[in-house]
Enzyme design. Structure first.
Site, PDB file in Angstrom:
ATOM      1  CE  LYS A 147      -0.343  -0.172   5.028  1.00  0.00           C
ATOM      2  NZ  LYS A 147      -0.981  -0.837   6.161  1.00  0.00           N
ATOM      3  CE1 TYR A 175      12.145  32.369   4.419  1.00  0.00           C
ATOM      4  CE2 TYR A 175      12.292  30.008   4.128  1.00  0.00           C
ATOM      5  CZ  TYR A 175      11.985  31.256   3.629  1.00  0.00           C
ATOM      6  OH  TYR A 175      11.509  31.377   2.354  1.00  0.00           O
TER       7      TYR A 175
HETATM    8  C1  LIG Z   1      -0.168  -1.891   6.768  1.00  0.00           C
HETATM    9  C2  LIG Z   1      -0.783  -3.167   7.125  1.00  0.00           C
HETATM   10  C3  LIG Z   1      -0.020  -4.330   7.306  1.00  0.00           C
HETATM   11  C4  LIG Z   1       1.490  -4.339   7.294  1.00  0.00           C
HETATM   12  O1  LIG Z   1       1.999  -3.816   8.505  1.00  0.00           O
HETATM   13  P1  LIG Z   1       3.564  -3.661   8.759  1.00  0.00           P
HETATM   14  O2  LIG Z   1       3.671  -3.178  10.148  1.00  0.00           O
HETATM   15  O3  LIG Z   1       4.071  -2.682   7.752  1.00  0.00           O
HETATM   16  O4  LIG Z   1       4.170  -5.011   8.551  1.00  0.00           O
HETATM   17  C5  LIG Z   1      -0.695  -5.522   7.521  1.00  0.00           C
HETATM   18  N1  LIG Z   1      -2.045  -5.546   7.574  1.00  0.00           N
HETATM   19  C6  LIG Z   1      -2.810  -4.445   7.428  1.00  0.00           C
HETATM   20  C7  LIG Z   1      -4.284  -4.538   7.528  1.00  0.00           C
HETATM   21  C8  LIG Z   1      -2.211  -3.213   7.217  1.00  0.00           C
HETATM   22  O5  LIG Z   1      -2.954  -2.127   7.098  1.00  0.00           O
END
Ligand SMILES: *Cc1c(COP(=O)(O)O)cnc(C)c1O
Length: 373
Positions: A35, A264
């Site tokens: 994602k 700044y």
């Molecule tokens: C993001 C996510 C993961 C992965 O989590 P990590 O801590 O990056 O391994 C697994 N399951 C769901 C539902 C997520 O949203």
């Protein structure tokens, strides 16, 4: 000149990290979480490699992310974690929805019926995260309703840990316990051939009780452990390789007299005659402004502290100690050069955030290039 830094993504590192996840869990089935454009590493390129290296499934948040991957020719099964719009796209692109309410299941059933093509879906149960999923006390009743619907078939059950780093092991084990209960409820209803998955990166690294039929890591595939503080975790992250290096080049080098304010607000005033490098990267490129006077970059294998406020497009670094620097020299914002490394952990600690945010903000705003593809 193109804007912003370059994020160099090492696909061999991603492959290595997947192998590490498989070695730790001993399970063949990995659902690779890609994602947010592969945590800033580019979902398409990363997914291609992960699938080639044996990831069984990919997981994204939205259908739009999955569609981009399908258009790029990725045929592996894709689980969509959070999207209940665009129901028709799930059928059109053969995506696997995660369903967390009866109403949505009903909509899938209707759409599938209209297309005369059944949909496989995964059910999410909230075992203690307090975000999405069926409540434990409702799951029996709700699964009865879903069980009666036509054209949908429950193929998976999932849940998510509340603590991304699993510092509270007893809470995590309580969640595993509830997940087992949910699975038993489904089994009793005759829903048996289901892929049960729960383990995020932290669980992969430390909680074998949560492996079930598949594991669902994200962060560790990109080379970071979510648990940095404990000795165990340091040991585990030694088997991971950070995949992202973010770099730019020196735009200009200035020589300032002692007592000269930099950037700044004049929050940095040279304490000696100084060499200050101006870098063409700023907070608009995902380099957090909170790192003003509070981070190092690497130039010629040595650390140079950020001097003064980080601007929208530029950042200054004090290179007085390095001395022998030239305009056009490579500057590492994140990653390793020779024996010096700035990790996403280090930046996260200084920016009071987590490596996830550092990777997504820098990675998704940089121009990405791939090595070892
Ligand atoms: C993001 C996510 C993961 C992965 O989590 P990590 O801590 O990056 O391994 C697994 N399951 C769901 C539902 C997520 O949203």
């Amino acid at each position: 000149m193109d804007r912003g830094p370059i994020a160099e993504i090492d696909l061999n590192a991603i492959a290595h990290n997947l192998r590490t996840a498989k070695k730790i869990t001993g399970t063949g089935t990995v659902i690779a979480v890609v994602k947010a454009d592969g945590y800033g590493h580019g979902a398409v390129e990363v997914s291609r490699r992960l699938v080639k290296e044996g990831a069984s499934y990919l997981a994204v948040a939205y259908t739009s992310e999955a569609i981009a991957m399908r258009r790029a020719g990725i045929k592996a099964p894709i689980i969509v974690l959070f999207d209940k719009n665009n129901i028709e796209d799930y059928l059109k692109y053969s995506l696997i929805p995660v369903v967390h309410d009866v109403k949505t299941a009903q909509r899938f059933s209707k759409e599938a019926k209209a297309r005369k093509h059944s949909v496989n879906l995964h059910i999410k149960v909230d075992t203690g995260m307090g975000r999405l999923g069926f409540n434990m006390e409702d799951i029996e009743k709700e699964m009865s309703a879903i069980g009666k619907m036509n054209f949908i078939s429950v193929k998976g059950l999932m849940s998510h840990f509340s603590d991304a780093a699993l510092y509270d092991r007893s809470y995590a084990l309580m969640q595993v316990d509830r997940f087992n209960k949910a699975r038993n409820i489904l089994n009793k209803k005759g829903i048996k051939q289901i892929l049960c998955h729960m383990a995020n990166s932290a669980a992969v690294m430390t909680l074998p009780e949560s492996y079930f039929d598949a594991v669902r890591p994200g962060l560790m595939l990109y080379g970071y452990s979510p648990i940095q503080s404990s000795a165990i975790s340091r040991q585990l992250s030694a088997n991971l390789k950070p995949a992202m290096t973010v770099k730019t080049t020196i735009l200009s080098i200035r020589r300032f007299k002692k007592g000269t304010p930099v950037s700044y607000g004049r929050t940095f005033i040279t304490a000696r005659e100084s060499l200050i490098a101006v870098l063409p990267v700023g907070y608009a490129d995902g380099y957090p402004r909170v790192l003003s006077n509070n981070a190092d970059v690497i130039i010629r294998g040595k650390r140079a502290p950020v001097a003064g406020r980080i601007c929208m497009d530029t950042t200054m670094a004090d290179v007085t100690e390095i001395g022998d620097v030239s305009e056009g020299d490579e500057v590492i914002l994140l990653g390793r050069q020779k024996n010096t490394a700035v990790t996403a952990f280090e930046l996260a600690e200084r920016a009071v955030t987590i490596p996830y945010e550092i990777l997504t903000s820098l990675g998704n705003k940089s121009r990405r290039v791939y090595i070892n593809g």
